[in-house]
Design a protein around this motif. Structure first.
Motif, PDB file in Angstrom:
ATOM      1  N   ALA A 233     -12.317  -0.457  -9.311  1.00 47.14           N
ATOM      2  CA  ALA A 233     -10.996   0.047  -9.822  1.00 47.14           C
ATOM      3  C   ALA A 233     -10.085   0.723  -8.853  1.00 47.14           C
ATOM      4  CB  ALA A 233     -11.001   1.162 -11.045  1.00 47.14           C
ATOM      5  N   PHE A 234      -9.072  -0.075  -8.282  1.00 51.27           N
ATOM      6  CA  PHE A 234      -8.132   0.366  -7.200  1.00 51.27           C
ATOM      7  C   PHE A 234      -7.274   1.619  -7.668  1.00 51.27           C
ATOM      8  CE2 PHE A 234      -8.578  -3.681  -4.609  1.00 51.27           C
ATOM      9  CZ  PHE A 234      -9.689  -3.186  -4.043  1.00 51.27           C
ATOM     10  N   ALA A 235      -6.926   2.656  -7.463  1.00 51.73           N
ATOM     11  CA  ALA A 235      -5.833   3.493  -7.978  1.00 51.73           C
ATOM     12  C   ALA A 235      -4.335   2.636  -7.722  1.00 51.73           C
ATOM     13  CB  ALA A 235      -5.829   4.786  -7.415  1.00 51.73           C
ATOM     14  N   GLY A 236      -3.557   2.697  -8.323  1.00 50.37           N
ATOM     15  CA  GLY A 236      -2.441   1.850  -8.192  1.00 50.37           C
ATOM     16  C   GLY A 236      -0.969   2.443  -8.897  1.00 50.37           C
ATOM     17  N   LEU A 237      -0.104   1.996  -8.421  1.00 50.05           N
ATOM     18  CA  LEU A 237       1.191   2.587  -8.877  1.00 50.05           C
ATOM     19  C   LEU A 237       2.187   1.073  -9.523  1.00 50.05           C
ATOM     20  CD1 LEU A 237       2.574   5.042  -6.328  1.00 50.05           C
ATOM     21  CD2 LEU A 237       1.030   5.766  -8.515  1.00 50.05           C
ATOM     22  N   TYR A 238       3.105   1.364 -10.319  1.00 54.97           N
ATOM     23  CA  TYR A 238       3.862   0.250 -10.759  1.00 54.97           C
ATOM     24  C   TYR A 238       5.123   0.443 -10.944  1.00 54.97           C
ATOM     25  CZ  TYR A 238       3.541   1.626 -15.669  1.00 54.97           C
ATOM     26  OH  TYR A 238       3.421   2.304 -16.732  1.00 54.97           O
ATOM     27  N   SER A 239       6.119  -0.376 -11.055  1.00 50.32           N
ATOM     28  CA  SER A 239       7.496  -0.371 -11.149  1.00 50.32           C
ATOM     29  C   SER A 239       8.105  -1.663 -11.660  1.00 50.32           C
ATOM     30  CB  SER A 239       8.139   0.197  -9.556  1.00 50.32           C
ATOM     31  OG  SER A 239       9.531   0.025  -9.936  1.00 50.32           O
TER      32      SER A 239
ATOM     33  N   ASN B 152       0.826  -1.089   0.211  1.00 51.83           N
ATOM     34  CA  ASN B 152      -0.130   0.121   0.091  1.00 51.83           C
ATOM     35  C   ASN B 152       1.021   1.285   0.047  1.00 51.83           C
ATOM     36  OD1 ASN B 152      -2.181  -1.474   2.578  1.00 51.83           O
ATOM     37  ND2 ASN B 152      -2.388  -1.431   0.056  1.00 51.83           N
ATOM     38  N   ALA B 153       0.214   2.378  -0.509  1.00 52.92           N
ATOM     39  CA  ALA B 153       1.005   3.601  -0.607  1.00 52.92           C
ATOM     40  C   ALA B 153      -0.058   4.484  -0.099  1.00 52.92           C
ATOM     41  CB  ALA B 153       1.199   3.968  -1.931  1.00 52.92           C
ATOM     42  N   ARG B 154       0.294   5.212   1.047  1.00 50.77           N
ATOM     43  CA  ARG B 154      -0.544   6.371   1.513  1.00 50.77           C
ATOM     44  C   ARG B 154      -0.727   7.459   0.822  1.00 50.77           C
ATOM     45  NH1 ARG B 154      -1.271   5.178   7.419  1.00 50.77           N
ATOM     46  NH2 ARG B 154      -1.847   7.416   7.526  1.00 50.77           N
ATOM     47  N   ILE B 155      -2.023   8.023   0.154  1.00 56.82           N
ATOM     48  CA  ILE B 155      -1.907   9.218  -0.427  1.00 56.82           C
ATOM     49  C   ILE B 155      -1.638  10.210   0.140  1.00 56.82           C
ATOM     50  CG2 ILE B 155      -4.594   9.762   0.364  1.00 56.82           C
ATOM     51  CD1 ILE B 155      -5.145  10.111  -2.752  1.00 56.82           C
TER      52      ILE B 155
ATOM     53  N   THR C 113       3.629  -3.759  -8.209  1.00 57.84           N
ATOM     54  CA  THR C 113       2.496  -2.850  -8.096  1.00 57.84           C
ATOM     55  C   THR C 113       2.129  -2.585  -6.468  1.00 57.84           C
ATOM     56  OG1 THR C 113       0.126  -2.095  -8.846  1.00 57.84           O
ATOM     57  CG2 THR C 113       0.509  -4.479  -8.091  1.00 57.84           C
ATOM     58  N   THR C 114       1.506  -1.374  -6.449  1.00 55.20           N
ATOM     59  CA  THR C 114       0.771  -1.143  -5.076  1.00 55.20           C
ATOM     60  C   THR C 114      -0.399  -0.436  -5.195  1.00 55.20           C
ATOM     61  OG1 THR C 114       1.564  -0.168  -2.976  1.00 55.20           O
ATOM     62  CG2 THR C 114       1.901   1.210  -4.790  1.00 55.20           C
ATOM     63  N   ILE C 115      -1.190  -0.655  -4.030  1.00 54.03           N
ATOM     64  CA  ILE C 115      -2.451   0.218  -4.151  1.00 54.03           C
ATOM     65  C   ILE C 115      -2.512   1.473  -3.182  1.00 54.03           C
ATOM     66  CG2 ILE C 115      -4.884  -0.328  -3.264  1.00 54.03           C
ATOM     67  CD1 ILE C 115      -4.620  -3.198  -3.864  1.00 54.03           C
ATOM     68  N   LEU C 116      -2.957   2.357  -3.776  1.00 55.31           N
ATOM     69  CA  LEU C 116      -3.149   3.829  -2.736  1.00 55.31           C
ATOM     70  C   LEU C 116      -4.227   3.500  -1.903  1.00 55.31           C
ATOM     71  CD1 LEU C 116      -1.397   4.913  -5.260  1.00 55.31           C
ATOM     72  CD2 LEU C 116      -2.544   7.204  -4.954  1.00 55.31           C
ATOM     73  N   THR C 117      -3.842   3.981  -0.708  1.00 52.99           N
ATOM     74  CA  THR C 117      -5.093   4.145   0.556  1.00 52.99           C
ATOM     75  C   THR C 117      -5.325   5.551   1.083  1.00 52.99           C
ATOM     76  OG1 THR C 117      -3.436   3.607   2.328  1.00 52.99           O
ATOM     77  CG2 THR C 117      -4.403   1.669   1.262  1.00 52.99           C
ATOM     78  N   GLN C 118      -6.511   5.608   1.575  1.00 53.50           N
ATOM     79  CA  GLN C 118      -6.752   7.013   2.464  1.00 53.50           C
ATOM     80  C   GLN C 118      -7.408   6.694   3.543  1.00 53.50           C
ATOM     81  OE1 GLN C 118      -9.254   9.074  -0.562  1.00 53.50           O
ATOM     82  NE2 GLN C 118     -10.763   7.361  -0.666  1.00 53.50           N
ATOM     83  N   PRO C 119      -7.734   7.862   4.208  1.00 53.26           N
ATOM     84  CA  PRO C 119      -8.581   7.755   5.352  1.00 53.26           C
ATOM     85  C   PRO C 119      -9.981   7.238   4.896  1.00 53.26           C
ATOM     86  CG  PRO C 119      -7.307   9.802   5.417  1.00 53.26           C
ATOM     87  CD  PRO C 119      -6.987   9.266   3.980  1.00 53.26           C
TER      88      PRO C 119
END
Length: 234
Positions: free
Chosen positions: A133-139, A80-83, A158-164
């Motif tokens: 559709a999860f917002a994600g990033l890749y590398s 996960n990546a915190r927004i 890949t990782t999934i963005l998370t938020q409060p």
């Protein structure tokens, strides 16, 4: 956080839902699962400016491995990546600018902590049963131990963005994955958007209508993969 989800539709069905022009062979090889866990192979949808072929679906390992990493095991800590901090973290900043993706899912699991310290799992999904559709990033990570001729030398992760968490989801957990409305998918994937401010601006405060129900404890076992995992329990 988002640490377990379900993605049980076939690749072609997801491609139709998200206007994917090309399905890579490895994406077809990803098995549908009711219990997707970190480090599993998952499907991602992305657009690359140099490809010029529209949206593509690929298989990626869940848990982002930055290009500068010495060991791919670091990805276990980066599911996960915190927004709030994604634009500042070295592991995610470049991907936010140029390597954004979505992870299609049928729903995800979250555990509510009870007063006695136990936890109760819930399955969260779209009210209309459409894929999320999860917002994600890749590398891309280059394995230095493999030769230039080895096609497996590149690891896509890949990782999934998370938020409060918001509204009724706060009753279950204090975080939630960033779920994009269908209208925001094109802007998130647009390879011509290359600044963090522009990328994050396409994430609307609204999200698709979600609903949830309690499920059984078997989902906590990564070896269990069955449609019964998403069935409601009393």
């Amino acid at each position: 956080m988002c640490g377990r989800y379900a993605s049980f539709r076939q690749a072609q069905e997801l491609a139709d839902a998200f206007d994917v022009a090309e399905i890579a062979d490895d994406a077809n090889d990803v098995h549908p699962s009711f219990n997707v866990a970190p480090t599993d192979q998952v499907r991602v949808i992305l657009e690359r400016a140099e490809a010029g072929a529209g949206r593509q679906m690929h298989a990626a390992r869940w848990g982002l491995v930055p290009a500068f990493a010495d060991d791919p095991k670091i990805g276990v800590r980066m599911i996960n990546a915190r927004i709030e901090t994604v634009a500042e973290k070295n592991a995610f900043a470049k991907s936010l600018r140029t390597r954004r993706c979505i992870l299609p899912a049928d729903g995800y699991y979250e555990w509510r902590k009870n007063a006695d310290g136990s936890k109760t799992p819930h399955f969260i999904h779209r009210a209309d049963a459409a894929p999320l559709a999860f917002a994600g990033l890749y590398s891309f990570w280059r394995d230095p131990s493999k030769s230039e001729s080895d096609p497996s030398r590149w690891l896509l992760s890949t990782t999934i963005l998370t938020q409060p968490a918001r509204s009724q989801l706060t009753d279950i957990h204090d975080r939630e994955p960033v779920v994009l409305r269908r209208a925001a998918v094109a802007g998130w994937l647009d390879p011509t958007v290359t600044t963090p401010e522009e990328a994050l601006a396409v994430i609307a405060p609204e999200r698709p209508k979600l609903q949830f129900h309690r499920v059984g404890p078997q989902v906590g076992n990564v070896r269990v993969d069955s449609p019964a995992l998403i069935e409601p329990v009393d």
